[in-house]
Scaffold this motif. Structure first.
Motif, PDB file in Angstrom:
ATOM      1  N   ALA A  79       5.550  -6.173  -8.201  1.00  0.00           N
ATOM      2  CA  ALA A  79       5.082  -5.320  -7.109  1.00  0.00           C
ATOM      3  C   ALA A  79       3.904  -4.470  -7.554  1.00  0.00           C
ATOM      4  N   LEU A  80       2.819  -4.543  -6.787  1.00  0.00           N
ATOM      5  CA  LEU A  80       1.606  -3.785  -7.094  1.00  0.00           C
ATOM      6  C   LEU A  80       1.111  -3.069  -5.833  1.00  0.00           C
ATOM      7  N   LEU A  81       0.516  -1.907  -6.025  1.00  0.00           N
ATOM      8  CA  LEU A  81      -0.127  -1.181  -4.933  1.00  0.00           C
ATOM      9  C   LEU A  81      -1.605  -1.535  -4.922  1.00  0.00           C
ATOM     10  N   GLY A  82      -2.110  -1.899  -3.749  1.00  0.00           N
ATOM     11  CA  GLY A  82      -3.474  -2.397  -3.686  1.00  0.00           C
ATOM     12  C   GLY A  82      -4.492  -1.470  -3.079  1.00  0.00           C
TER      13      GLY A  82
ATOM     14  N   ALA B 187       0.850  -1.190   0.000  1.00  0.00           N
ATOM     15  CA  ALA B 187       0.000   0.000   0.000  1.00  0.00           C
ATOM     16  C   ALA B 187       0.883   1.237   0.000  1.00  0.00           C
ATOM     17  N   HIS B 188       0.255   2.398  -0.116  1.00  0.00           N
ATOM     18  CA  HIS B 188       0.986   3.664  -0.016  1.00  0.00           C
ATOM     19  C   HIS B 188       1.314   3.903   1.459  1.00  0.00           C
TER      20      HIS B 188
ATOM     21  N   PRO C 219      -8.281  -1.793  -6.535  1.00  0.00           N
ATOM     22  CA  PRO C 219      -7.908  -2.294  -7.861  1.00  0.00           C
ATOM     23  C   PRO C 219      -8.121  -3.798  -7.996  1.00  0.00           C
ATOM     24  N   LYS C 220      -8.605  -4.195  -9.167  1.00  0.00           N
ATOM     25  CA  LYS C 220      -8.865  -5.611  -9.396  1.00  0.00           C
ATOM     26  C   LYS C 220      -7.667  -6.334  -9.991  1.00  0.00           C
TER      27      LYS C 220
END
Length: 285
Positions: free
Chosen positions: A180-183, A113-114, A204-205
């Motif tokens: 790496a993804l922000l959720g 997350a941020h 986000p999906k």
């Protein structure tokens, strides 16, 4: 804006880190005072997260801005990162979970997350030898966008612009790499609605979709600040999920599982969650 980042980087690399952090804190205080919308959004978020009154939320908001200033300093100093830095300033918990996931051969979807310093978290994994790919939203200013990309690539991260994200995400996972993804932010405006701190929000999906289509496990991880210049990289166990075969249902359930992990960390580190938009208000409209 580009000139400001370059000036900031010049100072971050040449002044003692304690001095730079102090300056970042003062600039953050000015930002808090001169950006009422950002401040109001942070206060709203804090009130929902911690269930506190306006006065207490304003107190916590001050530290959100200051921590974000330190986050930017850390990002501007990426050229100084090496394994020695990691050994001196970073405690890593749960690295075995990443090794175990990659041993399956299907890649790894790292979800964060941020929060804290997500950029530094990816950089640390890359420095330690893991093949890290990071999806990054392109900045409207081309010079700023190139600057951000170079900063990430300094540490060995492979940056995936949102415009070509789908194809390159599948490729990275097929190569058994870390993605790496922000959720916690639905930039595409086509997210999955789930409960987050008692409120229906759109998340986000992409993470759930990629996992369901490739079989790649989702591995939550968060890089949080322990004190002024020491950090903790916490890698959780993978989110294990057996699909039902109903794609729509699976997307909701899996995204909800991701939300539950993020909620736990945001609750624990509320002054390190940098969500300056009206996160909760927007999704209720």
């Amino acid at each position: 804006m580009y000139i400001l980042y370059r000036v900031g980087q010049f100072m971050a690399l040449r002044l003692p880190i304690k001095v730079v952090y102090w300056l970042a804190g003062r600039i953050a205080d000015i930002h808090r005072i001169t950006a009422p919308r950002d401040t109001a959004n942070i206060i709203t978020n804090i009130k929902l997260i911690l269930k506190v009154d306006e006065k207490k939320a304003k107190y916590y908001a001050k530290f959100v801005f200051r921590n974000f200033g330190r986050y930017l300093v850390d990002f501007l100093r990426f050229s100084r990162l090496d394994k020695g830095y990691v050994q001196r300033f970073v405690v890593i918990e749960g690295l075995e979970h990443l090794d175990n996931v990659l041993a399956r051969g299907k890649g790894c979807i790292g979800i964060t997350a941020h929060l804290g310093n997500w950029e530094l978290g990816g950089a640390i994994l890359s420095i330690l030898g893991y093949p890290v790919n990071a999806v990054a939203l392109s900045h409207a200013d081309k010079n700023v966008d190139n600057f951000f990309t170079r900063q990430r690539e300094i540490t060995g991260i492979k940056v995936i612009p949102t415009g070509v994200a789908v194809r390159r995400c599948f490729s990275a996972l097929a190569n058994n790499e870390f993605l790496a993804l922000l959720g916690d932010r639905d930039f595409a405006n086509d997210g999955i609605r789930v409960e987050f701190f008692g409120t229906q929000v759109a998340l986000p999906k992409g993470p759930a979709t990629l996992s369901l289509k490739t079989g790649a496990p989702i591995l939550p991880g968060f890089l949080v600040r322990d004190d002024r210049d020491h950090f903790r990289l916490i890698i959780e166990q993978p989110i294990e999920y057996s699909p039902t075969g109903n794609m729509d249902e699976d997307l909701v359930i899996l995204t909800k599982r991701i939300a539950e992990v993020m909620e736990r960390y945001v609750s624990k580190y509320p002054t390190q969650w940098y969500m300056f938009n009206s996160f909760f208000e927007k999704v209720q409209e």
